[in-house]
Design an enzyme around this catalytic site. Structure first.
Site, PDB file in Angstrom:
ATOM      1  N   HIS A  62       0.783  -1.298  -0.089  1.00 36.17           N
ATOM      2  CA  HIS A  62      -0.211  -0.196   0.013  1.00 36.17           C
ATOM      3  C   HIS A  62       0.753   1.130  -0.039  1.00 36.17           C
ATOM      4  CE1 HIS A  62       0.813  -0.576   4.052  1.00 36.17           C
ATOM      5  NE2 HIS A  62       0.686   0.461   4.612  1.00 36.17           N
ATOM      6  N   HIS A  64       1.259   3.952   2.017  1.00 38.62           N
ATOM      7  CA  HIS A  64       1.894   4.722   3.162  1.00 38.62           C
ATOM      8  C   HIS A  64       3.304   4.720   3.054  1.00 38.62           C
ATOM      9  CE1 HIS A  64      -1.984   4.172   5.691  1.00 38.62           C
ATOM     10  NE2 HIS A  64      -1.959   5.266   5.310  1.00 38.62           N
ATOM     11  N   ASP A  66       5.950   4.436   5.070  1.00 39.09           N
ATOM     12  CA  ASP A  66       6.839   3.625   5.343  1.00 39.09           C
ATOM     13  C   ASP A  66       6.967   2.333   4.574  1.00 39.09           C
ATOM     14  OD1 ASP A  66       4.151   3.465   6.514  1.00 39.09           O
ATOM     15  OD2 ASP A  66       5.006   1.792   8.074  1.00 39.09           O
ATOM     16  N   HIS A  67       6.009   2.045   3.692  1.00 44.15           N
ATOM     17  CA  HIS A  67       6.049   0.847   2.768  1.00 44.15           C
ATOM     18  C   HIS A  67       6.546   1.250   1.138  1.00 44.15           C
ATOM     19  CE1 HIS A  67       4.108  -1.852   5.733  1.00 44.15           C
ATOM     20  NE2 HIS A  67       3.803  -0.476   6.440  1.00 44.15           N
ATOM     21  N   HIS A 140      -7.198  -2.146   5.885  1.00 45.82           N
ATOM     22  CA  HIS A 140      -6.251  -0.810   5.964  1.00 45.82           C
ATOM     23  C   HIS A 140      -7.266   0.308   5.999  1.00 45.82           C
ATOM     24  CE1 HIS A 140      -2.778   0.459   7.891  1.00 45.82           C
ATOM     25  NE2 HIS A 140      -2.363   1.100   6.922  1.00 45.82           N
ATOM     26  N   ASP A 208       0.183  -4.175   6.619  1.00 44.34           N
ATOM     27  CA  ASP A 208      -0.516  -3.613   7.377  1.00 44.34           C
ATOM     28  C   ASP A 208      -2.213  -3.962   7.159  1.00 44.34           C
ATOM     29  OD1 ASP A 208       1.837  -2.384   7.677  1.00 44.34           O
ATOM     30  OD2 ASP A 208       0.927  -0.176   7.508  1.00 44.34           O
ATOM     31  N   HIS A 266       7.526  -5.405  11.407  1.00 41.63           N
ATOM     32  CA  HIS A 266       6.691  -4.107  11.509  1.00 41.63           C
ATOM     33  C   HIS A 266       6.182  -3.703  12.871  1.00 41.63           C
ATOM     34  CE1 HIS A 266       3.422  -1.264  10.540  1.00 41.63           C
ATOM     35  NE2 HIS A 266       3.895  -1.114   9.180  1.00 41.63           N
TER      36      HIS A 266
END
Length: 307
Positions: A62, A64, A66-67, A140, A208, A266
């Site tokens: 996804h 976000h 941090d990914h 999510h 997530d 994570h």
């Protein structure tokens, strides 16, 4: 065969002194699946001793930060190092705008080897060399997909039966390819006479998400499950609110799905290295198998196939 997970980063939203943003390279024979390259992934690859030429897939769960904020550096390194093979890029189709921004984040001498493979719908199967890459939607606040790698089922040859029937040398390969072969004595030998079914190996990558049916579908029967465990059970309400799992929930998934090796990853920045045992203990309440609390730069082999 060479099948292992190289952990490049294990932090969740905020990196810490000991944990880089996400990044996981699954090496599977000739394929290299780079999952969720977060900020700093290119440098972590250097520390891990892997390079752009090891990547054949970039898989983003996804969008976000941090990914995915490591995508620009990885893409530009692929271009700079003149990687000649195709690098497929799987990501949620609904995030196409974000992918394009990351893919072309700055000026550089571009490459034509990166091929977009946006995923959508309830299930999507993508051929990936010797395996199939499957994507399923998760739960999510933004569109998020989990991934699974599956090797086709095969046969395990039985040397004693081959010898007893006089099948040797090039006849063995012919038997494997054709299913039948004529032995030196004139008899017909069938593949089933000299082999047993051998299930293919598999691995799943679940980031997530709240607990949902698709998590269990992705994890069902895998040899290795890499799964987020952002929180401990004391913060379970927070986990649900923000669309995450606890270590206890990760253990529950592994137990119910018959996972062989569970890799927790994570982690929220609220936890210190001293808390790792707590994550292991919570997951172990439900799951009695092998549990690994991932650390940056770990190399974790896919369990040897069961015979």
């Amino acid at each position: 065969m060479h099948r292992e997970l190289i952990v490049l980063g294990t932090a969740s939203a905020v990196p810490t002194r000991h944990r880089n943003h996400n990044g996981y390279l699954l090496r599977w024979d000739g394929e290299g699946f780079l999952f969720d390259p977060g900020e700093g992934t290119q440098r972590q690859m250097l520390h891990a001793g892997v390079g752009a030429h090891d990547i054949t897939w970039i898989c983003v769960t996804h969008f976000h930060g941090d990914h995915c904020l490591g995508v620009p550096g990885v893409v530009q390194r692929i271009a700079r190092d003149r990687v000649g093979h195709t690098v497929h890029a799987a990501y949620p189709a609904s995030g196409e705008t974000y992918w394009q921004r990351l893919r072309h984040a700055s000026s550089f001498a571009d490459t034509s080897v990166i091929k977009a493979r946006p995923v959508s719908g309830e299930i999507m199967h993508l051929p990936a060399g010797p395996v199939t890459l499957t994507a399923r939607p998760l739960s999510h606040p933004v569109a998020s997909y989990g991934y699974r790698v599956d090797e086709p089922a095969g046969r395990r040859m039985l040397p004693s039966e081959l010898s007893r029937r006089g099948v040797s040398g090039s006849l063995i390969g012919e038997l494997q390819r054709q299913g039948t072969v004529t032995a030196p004595d004139g008899s017909t030998v069938h593949l089933a006479d000299c082999s047993l079914p051998r299930p293919g190996q598999s691995a799943a990558f679940v980031m997530d998400t709240r607990l949902c049916d698709e998590v269990f579908a992705l994890a069902e029967g895998v040899d290795m499950l890499v799964i987020e465990s952002t929180f401990l059970s004391a913060e379970s309400a927070l986990a649900t609110e923000y669309g995450h799992l606890t270590a206890a929930q990760a253990g529950k998934v592994a137990a119910e799905c018959g996972v062989r090796r569970l890799v927790l990853a994570h982690f929220s920045e609220r936890y210190a290295e001293a808390d790792e045992q707590r994550f292991l203990d919570e997951a172990a309440e439900a799951f009695s198998g092998e549990i690994i609390v991932a650390r940056d730069l770990m190399r974790i082999p896919v369990p040897k196939r069961e015979t």
